[in-house]
Enzyme design. Sequence first.
Site, PDB file in Angstrom:
ATOM      1  N   TYR A 128       0.839  -1.203   0.000  1.00  0.00           N
ATOM      2  CA  TYR A 128       0.000   0.000   0.000  1.00  0.00           C
ATOM      3  C   TYR A 128       0.879   1.261   0.000  1.00  0.00           C
ATOM      4  O   TYR A 128       0.849   2.056  -0.924  1.00  0.00           O
ATOM      5  CB  TYR A 128      -0.889   0.025   1.246  1.00  0.00           C
ATOM      6  CG  TYR A 128      -2.237  -0.668   1.138  1.00  0.00           C
ATOM      7  CD1 TYR A 128      -2.433  -1.735   0.272  1.00  0.00           C
ATOM      8  CD2 TYR A 128      -3.305  -0.264   1.928  1.00  0.00           C
ATOM      9  CE1 TYR A 128      -3.661  -2.369   0.193  1.00  0.00           C
ATOM     10  CE2 TYR A 128      -4.542  -0.893   1.859  1.00  0.00           C
ATOM     11  CZ  TYR A 128      -4.718  -1.944   0.998  1.00  0.00           C
ATOM     12  OH  TYR A 128      -5.933  -2.554   0.930  1.00  0.00           O
ATOM     13  N   GLU A 244      -7.788  -5.049   8.790  1.00  0.00           N
ATOM     14  CA  GLU A 244      -6.445  -4.851   9.359  1.00  0.00           C
ATOM     15  C   GLU A 244      -6.571  -4.424  10.815  1.00  0.00           C
ATOM     16  O   GLU A 244      -5.746  -4.772  11.651  1.00  0.00           O
ATOM     17  CB  GLU A 244      -5.703  -3.763   8.555  1.00  0.00           C
ATOM     18  CG  GLU A 244      -4.299  -3.475   9.079  1.00  0.00           C
ATOM     19  CD  GLU A 244      -3.496  -2.507   8.210  1.00  0.00           C
ATOM     20  OE1 GLU A 244      -3.968  -2.139   7.126  1.00  0.00           O
ATOM     21  OE2 GLU A 244      -2.387  -2.146   8.627  1.00  0.00           O
TER      22      GLU A 244
HETATM   23  C1  FAD Z   1       7.056  -0.833  11.108  1.00  0.00           C
HETATM   24  C2  FAD Z   1       6.100  -0.432  10.015  1.00  0.00           C
HETATM   25  C3  FAD Z   1       5.536  -1.419   9.235  1.00  0.00           C
HETATM   26  C4  FAD Z   1       4.682  -1.073   8.180  1.00  0.00           C
HETATM   27  N1  FAD Z   1       4.202  -2.057   7.355  1.00  0.00           N
HETATM   28  C5  FAD Z   1       3.529  -1.713   6.227  1.00  0.00           C
HETATM   29  C6  FAD Z   1       3.173  -2.703   5.250  1.00  0.00           C
HETATM   30  O1  FAD Z   1       3.431  -3.903   5.431  1.00  0.00           O
HETATM   31  N2  FAD Z   1       2.553  -2.298   4.124  1.00  0.00           N
HETATM   32  C7  FAD Z   1       2.237  -0.988   3.888  1.00  0.00           C
HETATM   33  O2  FAD Z   1       1.657  -0.697   2.855  1.00  0.00           O
HETATM   34  N3  FAD Z   1       2.547  -0.024   4.801  1.00  0.00           N
HETATM   35  C8  FAD Z   1       3.194  -0.352   5.947  1.00  0.00           C
HETATM   36  N4  FAD Z   1       3.558   0.618   6.862  1.00  0.00           N
HETATM   37  C9  FAD Z   1       3.307   2.013   6.522  1.00  0.00           C
HETATM   38  C10 FAD Z   1       2.319   2.726   7.425  1.00  0.00           C
HETATM   39  O3  FAD Z   1       1.011   2.383   7.065  1.00  0.00           O
HETATM   40  C11 FAD Z   1       2.612   4.229   7.293  1.00  0.00           C
HETATM   41  O4  FAD Z   1       3.855   4.454   7.932  1.00  0.00           O
HETATM   42  C12 FAD Z   1       1.532   5.078   7.935  1.00  0.00           C
HETATM   43  O5  FAD Z   1       0.355   5.031   7.179  1.00  0.00           O
HETATM   44  C13 FAD Z   1       1.993   6.563   8.066  1.00  0.00           C
HETATM   45  O6  FAD Z   1       2.419   7.046   6.834  1.00  0.00           O
HETATM   46  P1  FAD Z   1       3.851   7.741   6.650  1.00  0.00           P
HETATM   47  O7  FAD Z   1       4.878   6.891   7.322  1.00  0.00           O
HETATM   48  O8  FAD Z   1       4.031   8.053   5.214  1.00  0.00           O
HETATM   49  O9  FAD Z   1       3.769   9.058   7.480  1.00  0.00           O
HETATM   50  P2  FAD Z   1       3.036  10.454   7.030  1.00  0.00           P
HETATM   51  O10 FAD Z   1       1.684  10.137   6.482  1.00  0.00           O
HETATM   52  O11 FAD Z   1       4.009  11.179   6.160  1.00  0.00           O
HETATM   53  O12 FAD Z   1       2.901  11.136   8.402  1.00  0.00           O
HETATM   54  C14 FAD Z   1       4.010  11.787   9.073  1.00  0.00           C
HETATM   55  C15 FAD Z   1       3.499  12.360  10.386  1.00  0.00           C
HETATM   56  O13 FAD Z   1       2.482  13.344  10.127  1.00  0.00           O
HETATM   57  C16 FAD Z   1       1.261  12.988  10.787  1.00  0.00           C
HETATM   58  N5  FAD Z   1       0.130  13.333   9.908  1.00  0.00           N
HETATM   59  C17 FAD Z   1      -0.036  13.000   8.598  1.00  0.00           C
HETATM   60  N6  FAD Z   1      -1.205  13.481   8.137  1.00  0.00           N
HETATM   61  C18 FAD Z   1      -1.808  14.131   9.168  1.00  0.00           C
HETATM   62  C19 FAD Z   1      -3.040  14.827   9.327  1.00  0.00           C
HETATM   63  N7  FAD Z   1      -3.916  14.943   8.315  1.00  0.00           N
HETATM   64  N8  FAD Z   1      -3.329  15.359  10.542  1.00  0.00           N
HETATM   65  C20 FAD Z   1      -2.452  15.210  11.593  1.00  0.00           C
HETATM   66  N9  FAD Z   1      -1.259  14.576  11.496  1.00  0.00           N
HETATM   67  C21 FAD Z   1      -0.943  14.044  10.300  1.00  0.00           C
HETATM   68  C22 FAD Z   1       1.344  11.490  10.994  1.00  0.00           C
HETATM   69  O14 FAD Z   1       0.547  11.064  12.083  1.00  0.00           O
HETATM   70  C23 FAD Z   1       2.813  11.297  11.280  1.00  0.00           C
HETATM   71  O15 FAD Z   1       3.107  11.595  12.620  1.00  0.00           O
HETATM   72  C24 FAD Z   1       4.376   0.283   7.955  1.00  0.00           C
HETATM   73  C25 FAD Z   1       4.922   1.274   8.783  1.00  0.00           C
HETATM   74  C26 FAD Z   1       5.775   0.928   9.802  1.00  0.00           C
HETATM   75  C27 FAD Z   1       6.371   2.030  10.659  1.00  0.00           C
END
Ligand code: FAD
Length: 399
Positions: A128, A244
Amino acid sequence: MDLSFSAEEQAFRAEVRGFLADKLPPELAQAVRDGRGLSKDNYERWHALLNEQGWLAPNWPTEFGGCEWNAVQRHIFEDECCRAHAPRIVPFGLSMLAPVLQKFGSKQQQDHYLPRILSGQDWWCQGYSEPGAGSDLASLKTKAVRDGDTYVVNGQKTWTTLGQYANWIFCLVRTDPTVKQQAGISFLLIDMDTPGIEVRPIILLDGTHEVNEVWFTDVRVPAENLVGEENKGWTYAKYLLTHERTNIAGVGFSQAGLAAVKRLARGQMHRGRPLIENPHFAARVARLEIDLMAMSTTNLRIISGAAKGQAPGVESSMLKVKGTQIRQEINDLARRAAGVYAMPFASEGVEGSNEAPIGPEGTAHVAAQYFNNRKLSIFGGSNEIQRNIIAKVKLGGGA
Ligand SMILES: Cc1cc2nc3c(=O)[nH]c(=O)nc-3n(C[C@H](O)[C@H](O)[C@H](O)COP(=O)(O)OP(=O)(O)OC[C@H]3O[C@@H](n4cnc5c(N)ncnc54)[C@H](O)[C@@H]3O)c2cc1C
């Protein structure tokens, strides 16, 4: 609302407990208890034992070989598994992809993929997230262009958990860049052995290889691997996310974690007395225990509602925030209780070794677990996003 368990539910609990006492390999339980990383073989062995018992797919309908347990039975099963330190069931094929195939997949896809998920022939991972498309998932850019009877896929996924073990990945891809973001996404099943796929490791704060980047360069995917209709992937993706977010409160994990903290603090001395008797430490343990009891009751309240057919709404977001805060607080207390033994990075505590780790029992893995579990408030919809949902539904105009 009745939060007590019926006689049948208690009998079910006894059956699960008996199974775990009989079948859960002690060395697997010890590895989970020690917070050590499990190998692919370890997971596959546990899956096979559950499958033999017919219990590998608690949430699948019986027509597909599942248990079709209700919310209370699933809660009891998860609770007992946590108490016994059983490995978790790896969710990607079993609890994420399977419900999507059961609802939106073709008969051919159901007949082909579902039995292979149960038998362990296929290990799935979730494609994703992308750099720049996490919380804002709909902005994803990996594109799939139709060319005859194949799609040609180019782009990059990231944070792909256990992708290094997977032979298949389910992906959200952009099939129409000209329409509103959500309306141009499709759901594709991709064989990881296809030429043009490269898996690159990402090493986490605790030093483990748990997640990956997955790169796609001109990857040809048969068009029959499209799930449902082209450009309807967002609907399927959202359906998957509701699956999930099961066992989101993690009550069993927290109960096991809190018991471990208490064990540790009873053995650690602070100014000549067991740490557990230190008023500041004891106050934090007490607050945590109260929070956990309150969350456990809320969890049962929601499960009781679900058993009567009420869909959990914003309560799932509340459980996600509270549940992960509690688990991270437990990790912090464990780190403090371990004291100096939490300072070094002890790979033998995480990966296992012939050498005994330094420090008292139960201290070798606490720093690694503290760092690893920072992920809990990020994935599955970050806690900030959950707070936005709560605020929208409870404070303003509904979602
Ligand atoms: C260990 C681990 C395993 C994972 N495994 C998978 C997997 O198997 N497959 C997969 O597809 N994904 C996976 N993920 C991804 C996970 O779903 C994303 O990390 C998560 O959705 C957050 O997205 P981002 O890391 O891009 O952070 P961002 O979306 O860039 O967010 C950065 C920060 O800004 C904050 N933020 C963002 N938007 C807003 C808003 N509108 N209002 C307030 N705060 C906001 C967030 O809370 C965060 O603190 C994994 C992540 C981790 C850390």
